[in-house]
Design a protein around this motif. Structure first.
Motif, mmCIF file in Angstrom:
data_model
loop_
_atom_site.group_PDB
_atom_site.id
_atom_site.type_symbol
_atom_site.label_atom_id
_atom_site.label_comp_id
_atom_site.label_asym_id
_atom_site.label_seq_id
_atom_site.Cartn_x
_atom_site.Cartn_y
_atom_site.Cartn_z
ATOM 1 N N ARG A 105 39.312 31.912 40.839
ATOM 2 C CA ARG A 105 38.283 32.873 40.434
ATOM 3 C C ARG A 105 38.355 33.089 38.930
ATOM 4 O O ARG A 105 37.339 33.114 38.236
ATOM 5 N N ASP A 106 39.585 33.222 38.419
ATOM 6 C CA ASP A 106 39.758 33.440 36.981
ATOM 7 C C ASP A 106 39.253 32.244 36.175
ATOM 8 O O ASP A 106 38.485 32.404 35.228
ATOM 9 N N LEU A 107 39.673 31.051 36.577
ATOM 10 C CA LEU A 107 39.328 29.852 35.799
ATOM 11 C C LEU A 107 37.878 29.415 35.993
ATOM 12 O O LEU A 107 37.304 28.755 35.132
ATOM 13 N N GLY A 108 37.299 29.785 37.125
ATOM 14 C CA GLY A 108 35.929 29.360 37.401
ATOM 15 C C GLY A 108 34.899 30.416 37.070
ATOM 16 O O GLY A 108 33.700 30.209 37.212
ATOM 17 N N ASP A 109 35.382 31.550 36.591
ATOM 18 C CA ASP A 109 34.482 32.672 36.306
ATOM 19 C C ASP A 109 33.580 32.368 35.108
ATOM 20 O O ASP A 109 33.940 31.597 34.223
ATOM 21 N N SER A 110 32.422 33.015 35.093
ATOM 22 C CA SER A 110 31.480 32.748 34.000
ATOM 23 C C SER A 110 31.732 33.630 32.782
ATOM 24 O O SER A 110 31.036 33.510 31.779
ATOM 25 N N GLY A 111 32.706 34.507 32.823
ATOM 26 C CA GLY A 111 33.041 35.309 31.640
ATOM 27 C C GLY A 111 33.184 36.786 31.930
ATOM 28 O O GLY A 111 33.739 37.543 31.137
ATOM 29 N N ALA A 112 32.720 37.221 33.084
ATOM 30 C CA ALA A 112 32.721 38.649 33.422
ATOM 31 C C ALA A 112 34.122 39.229 33.591
ATOM 32 O O ALA A 112 34.306 40.440 33.516
ATOM 33 N N LEU A 113 35.119 38.355 33.814
ATOM 34 C CA LEU A 113 36.473 38.848 34.100
ATOM 35 C C LEU A 113 37.372 38.869 32.863
ATOM 36 O O LEU A 113 38.557 39.157 32.954
ATOM 37 N N ASN A 114 36.799 38.561 31.694
ATOM 38 C CA ASN A 114 37.606 38.359 30.489
ATOM 39 C C ASN A 114 38.604 39.468 30.172
ATOM 40 O O ASN A 114 39.676 39.212 29.665
ATOM 41 N N ASP A 115 38.229 40.716 30.457
ATOM 42 C CA ASP A 115 39.086 41.836 30.069
ATOM 43 C C ASP A 115 40.196 42.134 31.070
ATOM 44 O O ASP A 115 41.020 43.002 30.829
ATOM 45 N N LYS A 116 40.199 41.431 32.185
ATOM 46 C CA LYS A 116 41.169 41.775 33.228
ATOM 47 C C LYS A 116 42.471 41.000 33.085
ATOM 48 O O LYS A 116 42.491 39.897 32.556
ATOM 49 N N THR A 117 43.540 41.606 33.592
ATOM 50 C CA THR A 117 44.834 40.916 33.584
ATOM 51 C C THR A 117 45.042 40.211 34.918
ATOM 52 O O THR A 117 44.337 40.457 35.898
ATOM 53 N N GLU A 118 46.065 39.347 34.928
ATOM 54 C CA GLU A 118 46.432 38.643 36.159
ATOM 55 C C GLU A 118 46.709 39.653 37.278
ATOM 56 O O GLU A 118 46.300 39.455 38.424
ATOM 57 N N MET A 119 47.411 40.738 36.929
ATOM 58 C CA MET A 119 47.741 41.755 37.926
ATOM 59 C C MET A 119 46.469 42.395 38.498
ATOM 60 O O MET A 119 46.321 42.528 39.719
ATOM 61 N N GLN A 120 45.541 42.757 37.596
ATOM 62 C CA GLN A 120 44.291 43.372 38.060
ATOM 63 C C GLN A 120 43.502 42.405 38.945
ATOM 64 O O GLN A 120 42.946 42.797 39.968
#
Ligand SMILES: [Zn+2]
Ligand SMILES: [Zn+2]
Length: 309
Positions: A105-120
């Motif tokens: 999800r992190d690597l395939g995301d279009s950019g919306a997750l940029n501010d989140k950490t691995e833990m989040q």
């Protein structure tokens, strides 16, 4: 995607039931793709009989050890080990178990997750899946702080993706999962962005496993040493590979990594925003890349890849 993979595998395996054909099967190794920087693999073993090993590869390839499985998402880890009783949760496998969905999800995301950490992202992903009534799982082992290689080495896996995207995508393409230049560039730029901000990754790796459990993931404690002798890429819908039966047939030291790749498209659909096919395609490719990269980080170049179509 599934049909093209099946066709590809049929070509690789030849017209399936012909056992004399199967007996001559040669399998590509990680090294063939210029991958495999880890230690796990047949060339580092002294406790293996070569003809038994060949027989194991051949019989795994024809699907002899495929068994029905519950669930349609990657859930338990590719790890060849078992719990103390010699068993595993009956669920599909991928690198890191349900954590493959966090990284995909992190690597395939279009950019919306940029501010989140691995833990989040871990907590969020487990909560989303739990909210849909889907089961998740992670694992540790009986002798390390974090006994899951995919989790322990998550940062190294991201680094490996940025260093080796072409061989990684080359391997995937050989088994029918074609990753475009655009998709490669997008996934690499996501990985680079995380590596440039290393506080993304949790320093305490076991905290990720614990957080997943706190948010609904089942837990397996695996025991003993890594004895994996190949990577099975399983494309047979609704099945996984029976690790216990392989040990019973060939000996307790004969294990394998199991990648139930047929689950990746479904996993991506669960993670993508509604009906966005482009997003879900990219997430499925990202899950594939994370799985291949993890195999390459943990596995030795001598580790063969056995496709099961
Ligand atoms: Zn693991
Ligand atoms: Zn870990």
């Amino acid at each position: 995607m599934l049909e093209s993979i099946k066709k590809m595998l049929q070509q690789l395996i030849g017209s399936s039931d012909d056992s004399s054909q199967a007996a001559k099967l040669e399998f590509y190794t990680l090294g063939k793709f210029n991958l495999g920087v880890g230690k796990i693999g047949p060339d580092n073993r002294t406790d293996i009989d070569q003809s038994t090993l060949k027989e194991m590869y051949r019989r795994v390839a024809v699907g002899e050890f495929n068994i029905p499985v519950s669930g349609t998402l990657p859930e338990i880890c590719v790890d060849g080990r078992t719990n103390r009783q010699g068993t595993r949760i009956n669920a599909p496998s991928a690198a890191g178990g349900s954590l493959t969905m966090v990284y995909g999800r992190d690597l395939g995301d279009s950019g919306a997750l940029n501010d989140k950490t691995e833990m989040q992202l871990t907590i969020e992903t487990m909560d989303v899946l739990k909210g849909k009534g889907l089961s998740t799982a992670v694992h540790g082992d009986d002798h390390s702080n974090c006994g899951c290689g995919a989790c322990t080495h998550a940062q190294k896996v991201y680094q490996h993706i940025t260093d080796k995207i072409d061989p990684i995508a080359g391997l995937a393409g050989n088994y029918g999962i074609v990753i475009s230049d655009l998709e490669k560039a997008s996934i690499v730029s996501k990985a680079k962005n995380r590596l440039d901000h290393p506080s993304f990754f949790s320093e305490d790796r076991s905290a990720i496993i614990q957080a997943a459990q706190d948010h609904g993931a089942n837990y397996e404690e695996l025991v003993d040493a890594h004895n994996e002798l190949c990577i099975a890429i399983n494309m047979r819908q609704g099945t996984t590979i029976d690790r216990k039966a392989i040990r019973a047939t060939f000996g307790p030291q004969y294990d394998l990594f199991v990648v139930d790749a047929w689950t990746f498209a479904t996993a991506a659909q669960e993670l993508a925003l509604e009906n966005n096919k482009q997003d879900s395609d990219r997430i499925a490719k990202a899950i594939t890349i994370q799985n291949v990269a993890t195999a390459s980080v943990l596995g030795h170049s001598s580790l063969p890849i056995i496709p099961i179509g």
